[in-house]
Design a protein around this motif. Structure first.
Motif, PDB file in Angstrom:
ATOM      1  N   PHE A  33      49.109 144.740  23.438  1.00  0.00           N
ATOM      2  CA  PHE A  33      48.899 143.631  22.456  1.00  0.00           C
ATOM      3  C   PHE A  33      50.394 143.522  21.702  1.00  0.00           C
ATOM      4  O   PHE A  33      50.656 144.376  21.100  1.00  0.00           O
ATOM      5  CB  PHE A  33      47.999 143.781  21.632  1.00  0.00           C
ATOM      6  N   ILE A  34      50.937 142.360  21.757  1.00  0.00           N
ATOM      7  CA  ILE A  34      52.290 142.003  21.309  1.00  0.00           C
ATOM      8  C   ILE A  34      52.364 141.183  20.009  1.00  0.00           C
ATOM      9  O   ILE A  34      51.309 140.432  19.677  1.00  0.00           O
ATOM     10  CB  ILE A  34      53.275 141.592  22.026  1.00  0.00           C
ATOM     11  N   GLY A  35      53.090 141.474  18.972  1.00  0.00           N
ATOM     12  CA  GLY A  35      53.114 140.712  17.968  1.00  0.00           C
ATOM     13  C   GLY A  35      54.334 141.206  17.037  1.00  0.00           C
ATOM     14  O   GLY A  35      55.121 141.935  17.511  1.00  0.00           O
ATOM     15  N   ALA A  36      54.436 140.595  15.799  1.00  0.00           N
ATOM     16  CA  ALA A  36      55.402 141.121  15.109  1.00  0.00           C
ATOM     17  C   ALA A  36      55.115 141.308  13.477  1.00  0.00           C
ATOM     18  O   ALA A  36      55.786 140.998  12.545  1.00  0.00           O
ATOM     19  CB  ALA A  36      56.565 139.797  14.997  1.00  0.00           C
ATOM     20  N   ALA A  37      53.736 141.743  13.316  1.00  0.00           N
ATOM     21  CA  ALA A  37      53.044 141.847  12.074  1.00  0.00           C
ATOM     22  C   ALA A  37      53.336 143.464  11.486  1.00  0.00           C
ATOM     23  O   ALA A  37      52.795 143.731  10.417  1.00  0.00           O
ATOM     24  CB  ALA A  37      51.552 141.474  12.193  1.00  0.00           C
ATOM     25  N   GLY A  38      53.912 144.141  12.379  1.00  0.00           N
ATOM     26  CA  GLY A  38      54.099 145.475  11.884  1.00  0.00           C
ATOM     27  C   GLY A  38      52.691 146.083  11.597  1.00  0.00           C
ATOM     28  O   GLY A  38      51.860 145.915  12.449  1.00  0.00           O
ATOM     29  N   GLU A  39      52.558 146.747  10.265  1.00  0.00           N
ATOM     30  CA  GLU A  39      51.269 147.201  10.059  1.00  0.00           C
ATOM     31  C   GLU A  39      50.641 146.488   8.974  1.00  0.00           C
ATOM     32  O   GLU A  39      49.900 146.988   8.069  1.00  0.00           O
ATOM     33  CB  GLU A  39      51.326 148.745   9.584  1.00  0.00           C
ATOM     34  N   GLY A  40      51.067 145.277   8.926  1.00  0.00           N
ATOM     35  CA  GLY A  40      50.408 144.265   7.999  1.00  0.00           C
ATOM     36  C   GLY A  40      48.919 144.160   8.037  1.00  0.00           C
ATOM     37  O   GLY A  40      48.484 143.858   9.034  1.00  0.00           O
ATOM     38  N   LYS A  41      48.344 143.935   6.985  1.00  0.00           N
ATOM     39  CA  LYS A  41      46.774 143.781   7.092  1.00  0.00           C
ATOM     40  C   LYS A  41      46.650 142.291   7.137  1.00  0.00           C
ATOM     41  O   LYS A  41      47.194 141.608   6.351  1.00  0.00           O
ATOM     42  CB  LYS A  41      46.174 144.417   5.718  1.00  0.00           C
ATOM     43  N   ILE A  42      45.483 141.824   8.094  1.00  0.00           N
ATOM     44  CA  ILE A  42      45.295 140.622   8.250  1.00  0.00           C
ATOM     45  C   ILE A  42      43.720 140.574   7.899  1.00  0.00           C
ATOM     46  O   ILE A  42      42.835 141.054   8.390  1.00  0.00           O
ATOM     47  CB  ILE A  42      45.227 140.245   9.878  1.00  0.00           C
ATOM     48  N   ALA A  43      43.359 139.633   7.097  1.00  0.00           N
ATOM     49  CA  ALA A  43      42.019 139.379   6.512  1.00  0.00           C
ATOM     50  C   ALA A  43      41.389 137.974   7.193  1.00  0.00           C
ATOM     51  O   ALA A  43      41.201 137.239   6.327  1.00  0.00           O
ATOM     52  CB  ALA A  43      41.899 139.600   4.948  1.00  0.00           C
ATOM     53  N   ASP A 102      62.011 137.928  19.137  1.00  0.00           N
ATOM     54  CA  ASP A 102      61.682 138.269  20.498  1.00  0.00           C
ATOM     55  C   ASP A 102      60.134 138.069  20.839  1.00  0.00           C
ATOM     56  O   ASP A 102      59.619 137.529  21.938  1.00  0.00           O
ATOM     57  CB  ASP A 102      61.643 139.909  20.770  1.00  0.00           C
ATOM     58  N   PHE A 103      59.179 137.887  19.790  1.00  0.00           N
ATOM     59  CA  PHE A 103      57.677 137.736  19.731  1.00  0.00           C
ATOM     60  C   PHE A 103      57.637 136.265  19.946  1.00  0.00           C
ATOM     61  O   PHE A 103      56.997 135.550  21.230  1.00  0.00           O
ATOM     62  CB  PHE A 103      56.903 138.065  18.417  1.00  0.00           C
ATOM     63  N   ALA A 117      54.881 128.481  18.935  1.00  0.00           N
ATOM     64  CA  ALA A 117      55.213 130.023  19.080  1.00  0.00           C
ATOM     65  C   ALA A 117      56.073 130.232  17.885  1.00  0.00           C
ATOM     66  O   ALA A 117      55.929 131.464  17.372  1.00  0.00           O
ATOM     67  CB  ALA A 117      56.269 129.923  20.326  1.00  0.00           C
ATOM     68  N   ASP A 118      57.108 129.418  17.397  1.00  0.00           N
ATOM     69  CA  ASP A 118      57.860 129.814  16.234  1.00  0.00           C
ATOM     70  C   ASP A 118      56.743 129.970  14.968  1.00  0.00           C
ATOM     71  O   ASP A 118      57.050 130.880  14.242  1.00  0.00           O
ATOM     72  CB  ASP A 118      58.827 128.779  15.992  1.00  0.00           C
ATOM     73  N   MET A 119      55.971 129.123  14.872  1.00  0.00           N
ATOM     74  CA  MET A 119      55.017 129.253  13.685  1.00  0.00           C
ATOM     75  C   MET A 119      54.240 130.358  13.911  1.00  0.00           C
ATOM     76  O   MET A 119      53.858 131.301  12.964  1.00  0.00           O
ATOM     77  CB  MET A 119      53.971 128.024  13.900  1.00  0.00           C
ATOM     78  N   LEU A 120      53.594 130.792  15.059  1.00  0.00           N
ATOM     79  CA  LEU A 120      52.982 132.138  14.960  1.00  0.00           C
ATOM     80  C   LEU A 120      53.621 133.358  14.713  1.00  0.00           C
ATOM     81  O   LEU A 120      53.194 134.282  14.290  1.00  0.00           O
ATOM     82  CB  LEU A 120      52.305 132.300  16.666  1.00  0.00           C
ATOM     83  N   ALA A 121      54.943 133.266  15.425  1.00  0.00           N
ATOM     84  CA  ALA A 121      55.873 134.434  15.238  1.00  0.00           C
ATOM     85  C   ALA A 121      56.243 134.638  13.641  1.00  0.00           C
ATOM     86  O   ALA A 121      56.268 135.613  13.065  1.00  0.00           O
ATOM     87  CB  ALA A 121      57.198 134.138  15.957  1.00  0.00           C
ATOM     88  N   ASP A 122      56.467 133.327  12.885  1.00  0.00           N
ATOM     89  CA  ASP A 122      56.793 133.611  11.519  1.00  0.00           C
ATOM     90  C   ASP A 122      55.439 133.862  10.623  1.00  0.00           C
ATOM     91  O   ASP A 122      55.496 134.870   9.881  1.00  0.00           O
ATOM     92  CB  ASP A 122      57.084 132.058  11.113  1.00  0.00           C
ATOM     93  N   SER A 123      54.291 133.679  11.302  1.00  0.00           N
ATOM     94  CA  SER A 123      52.863 134.136  10.519  1.00  0.00           C
ATOM     95  C   SER A 123      52.505 135.464  10.698  1.00  0.00           C
ATOM     96  O   SER A 123      52.331 136.272   9.834  1.00  0.00           O
ATOM     97  CB  SER A 123      51.893 133.471  11.303  1.00  0.00           C
ATOM     98  N   ASP A 124      53.320 136.184  11.749  1.00  0.00           N
ATOM     99  CA  ASP A 124      53.021 137.528  12.094  1.00  0.00           C
ATOM    100  C   ASP A 124      53.955 138.114  11.076  1.00  0.00           C
ATOM    101  O   ASP A 124      53.616 139.248  10.436  1.00  0.00           O
ATOM    102  CB  ASP A 124      53.394 137.819  13.590  1.00  0.00           C
TER     103      ASP A 124
END
Length: 143
Positions: A33-43, A102-103, A117-124
């Protein structure tokens, strides 16, 4: 809005759990599962939960002039999501954290429009900085 004299309430929905549904099948197929959120918490919360809150506000009293910041009660990381996909499917899925560029490139590579794609990567990346975390329980209190 205040100057209009019309009663209003604003509901600011946080991140939608459904935002990750499209990523589950390829994650199961490829084991990552790919992303750019690191270990950020998502509520996150479901569309149904946000709709239930809106119905409550629309049909109830005492909400005029209020602004509600809504999010799910239980925050999670993309690593935890990958682990849950593994648990539910019986297939090994790991989380691969990527740079924002990269994401975004990976998302564009599978056909997402550049803007999305840019918005989702920025959100992550925002999630990695706490932007998708909320522990106010406002949503569950409303519903």
């Amino acid at each position: 809005l205040a100057e209009s004299g019309i009663p209003y309430a604003l509901l600011r929905n946080g991140w939608y759990t459904e935002n990750y549904l499209a990523s589950a099948p390829p994650a199961l197929e490829h084991g990552v599962f790919i992303g750019a959120a690191g270990e950020g918490k998502i509520a996150s919360a479901t569309r149904a939960d946000y709709a239930a809150a809106a119905a409550r506000v629309i049909s109830g009293d005492g909400h005029a002039g209020n602004v509600y910041e809504l999010a799910g009660d239980h925050a999670w990381t993309l690593s935890e999501l990958a682990a849950e996909l593994s648990k539910q499917s019986g297939k090994n899925v790991t989380y691969q954290n990527m740079s924002e560029a990269d994401f975004a490139a990976a998302l564009k590579g599978v056909g997402l429009p550049a803007g999305l794609a840019d918005m989702l990567a920025d959100s992550d990346v925002g999630a990695s900085k706490g932007g998708l975390f909320d522990d106010s329980h406002t949503l569950s209190k409303l519903i």
